[in-house]
Enzyme design. Sequence first.
Site, short mmCIF file in Angstrom:
data_model
loop_
_atom_site.label_atom_id
_atom_site.label_comp_id
_atom_site.label_asym_id
_atom_site.label_seq_id
_atom_site.Cartn_x
_atom_site.Cartn_y
_atom_site.Cartn_z
N PRO A 122 56.66 -69.18 -52.27
CG PRO A 122 54.27 -69.95 -51.71
CD PRO A 122 55.34 -68.94 -51.57
CB SER A 151 54.66 -74.49 -54.20
OG SER A 151 53.58 -75.45 -55.33
CD GLN A 172 50.96 -73.43 -52.04
OE1 GLN A 172 51.84 -73.91 -52.70
NE2 GLN A 172 49.69 -73.48 -51.92
CE1 TYR A 174 47.83 -72.85 -54.80
CE2 TYR A 174 49.58 -74.46 -55.78
CZ TYR A 174 48.91 -73.18 -55.34
OH TYR A 174 49.21 -71.94 -56.65
CB THR A 200 47.80 -70.73 -51.71
OG1 THR A 200 48.78 -70.59 -51.62
CG2 THR A 200 47.18 -70.05 -52.73
CE LYS A 272 52.06 -67.35 -51.21
NZ LYS A 272 51.53 -67.06 -52.54
CG HIS A 296 48.84 -67.51 -57.01
ND1 HIS A 296 47.68 -67.88 -56.10
CD2 HIS A 296 49.59 -67.90 -57.72
CE1 HIS A 296 48.79 -68.94 -56.08
NE2 HIS A 296 49.62 -69.34 -57.34
NE ARG A 299 52.00 -67.16 -61.33
CZ ARG A 299 52.63 -67.62 -62.24
NH1 ARG A 299 53.37 -65.88 -62.86
NH2 ARG A 299 52.91 -68.68 -62.91
NE ARG A 331 59.36 -58.01 -60.27
CZ ARG A 331 58.42 -58.98 -59.37
NH1 ARG A 331 58.59 -59.15 -57.83
NH2 ARG A 331 57.49 -59.07 -60.02
C1 LIG Z 1 55.93 -69.05 -61.44
C2 LIG Z 1 55.05 -68.56 -60.28
C3 LIG Z 1 54.17 -70.08 -59.69
C4 LIG Z 1 53.54 -69.94 -58.28
N1 LIG Z 1 52.82 -70.88 -57.91
C5 LIG Z 1 52.70 -71.28 -56.54
C6 LIG Z 1 52.36 -71.75 -55.99
O1 LIG Z 1 52.65 -72.53 -56.73
N2 LIG Z 1 51.89 -71.66 -55.16
C7 LIG Z 1 51.11 -70.90 -54.51
O2 LIG Z 1 50.64 -70.73 -53.12
N3 LIG Z 1 52.30 -69.02 -55.14
C8 LIG Z 1 52.70 -69.08 -56.64
N4 LIG Z 1 52.84 -68.48 -56.81
C9 LIG Z 1 52.21 -67.14 -56.55
C10 LIG Z 1 54.25 -66.73 -55.25
O3 LIG Z 1 53.94 -67.71 -54.19
C11 LIG Z 1 54.03 -65.14 -54.81
O4 LIG Z 1 52.33 -65.24 -54.18
C12 LIG Z 1 54.59 -63.85 -56.43
O5 LIG Z 1 54.58 -64.54 -57.31
C13 LIG Z 1 54.38 -62.51 -55.78
O6 LIG Z 1 54.48 -61.73 -56.94
P1 LIG Z 1 56.12 -61.62 -57.57
O7 LIG Z 1 56.17 -63.00 -58.44
O8 LIG Z 1 55.56 -60.26 -57.71
O9 LIG Z 1 56.88 -62.04 -56.33
C14 LIG Z 1 53.76 -68.68 -58.44
C15 LIG Z 1 54.20 -67.53 -58.63
C16 LIG Z 1 54.42 -68.10 -60.15
C17 LIG Z 1 55.74 -66.58 -60.57
#
Ligand SMILES: Cc1cc2nc3c(=O)[nH]c(=O)nc-3n(C[C@H](O)[C@H](O)[C@H](O)COP(=O)(O)O)c2cc1C
Length: 397
Positions: A122, A151, A172, A174, A200, A272, A296, A299, A331
């Site tokens: 998501p 998401s 997903q 929130y 999440t 998650k 995340h 993040r 990757r």
């Molecule tokens: C730009 C961006 C936005 C994301 N938004 C969400 C989100 O809305 N909800 C969520 O559970 N995870 C979110 N994620 C996390 C992703 O679901 C995922 O866990 C993560 O991108 C995996 O790592 P990777 O980008 O290295 O593949 C986001 C990730 C990115 C890069």
Amino acid sequence: MKSSDCSRRKLLQYLAGSPLLAGLDNLPLIAAERLDDRDYIAESAEWAVNVFDMENVALKNLSQAHWTYVSQGVDDELTLRANRAGYERLHLRARRLVDVSTISKQTELLGHTLASPIIMAPVGGLGMAHTNGEIEAALGARNTGHKMILSTAATFGIEDVTAARGEPVWYQLYATNIWEITQGILRRVEASGSDVLFLTTDIPDRNQDRMRRFDQNSDACTDCHIPGTTFADRTMLQGLNAPRNISSQNMAMDWAWLRRLRDSTDMKIVIKGITHPEDARLALSAGVDAIHVSNHGGRADESGFATIDSLPEVVDVVRGRIPVIMDGGIRRGMDVLKALALGANAVCIGRPYIWGLAAFGQEGVSKVLQILDHELEVAMRQAGTPSLADITRDTVR
Ligand SMILES: Cc1cc2nc3c(=O)[nH]c(=O)nc-3n(C[C@H](O)[C@H](O)[C@H](O)COP(=O)(O)O)c2cc1C
């Protein structure tokens, strides 16, 4: 080429050549994850050889604000870098003289048959990467038959995305800080036919320095955000009369909240954002249907700990009773193989398909999924594991 791209490239070339820097780990992640082949710009999706080629084109196409949104981590980005570095410490134990003429990547997960264990994670607000955002991403997933998780912060609603995907998508959630609104979202998701919910849990709070440098009401952002909007204006909250100050996150969310959610829906629930084995134990007792090991994509927390390192601890607690999904820094198909070897039943990718979407729309998304599927097949042949069931902890060292 924009002048900002040009100066960024020059800076990267300078940094890459500097003897002061031992490698990528030391680079500020102001730009791309990989620096070789930096100047290769694929003319079409077909010409992207690996996902980093997609990243090059995305870097060129996205505004600086949106590039920052996609690429950033938190704090000093230790976790973001750790997610990638984790795979480098694991090594394939290649096996020979196994019939690998036919490879099957098929797997069963949460009542669904997946042709590939690679799922689209998501991602909030894909409108920043493409005008048709999640719809275009869903068309890309439809072309290749991959599962997609939508998401709560999506640009488009679940009904339109389901129609584009041609089957119900996974969702997903929130939690939000208002139970009734969360329930309203859930009823809409259920009505779309979705039967798997990813809750999440990993961002009660976070510190995204790089994004905070952008004024989200500036010209750089307003091509996809209407100034003054809040989480209440997100597509999935429309019609729910959410107050302007509603928060997507619920800092009070605890295990009792999860049990309440469990009792409020028949959807399968995947938790998650789990990285600690004790949380995996608690999640099992709370009756979840699967655990998603994730930080995340670097993040959320600044633990500096890779999800590939968290995975075995969680797998050891779960002992096969429910599926374990993982993501973070995948990757290459080889990264997928390593995650499966350490006990994941499936993996998610985030940034790679965003790059594909920003680069070439649905063709880019499909190509990213095809590249990773192909690389996984190559890795499985080298590992002497013709099916996913043949991949074990012995496959890596
Ligand atoms: C730009 C961006 C936005 C994301 N938004 C969400 C989100 O809305 N909800 C969520 O559970 N995870 C979110 N994620 C996390 C992703 O679901 C995922 O866990 C993560 O991108 C995996 O790592 P990777 O980008 O290295 O593949 C986001 C990730 C990115 C890069």
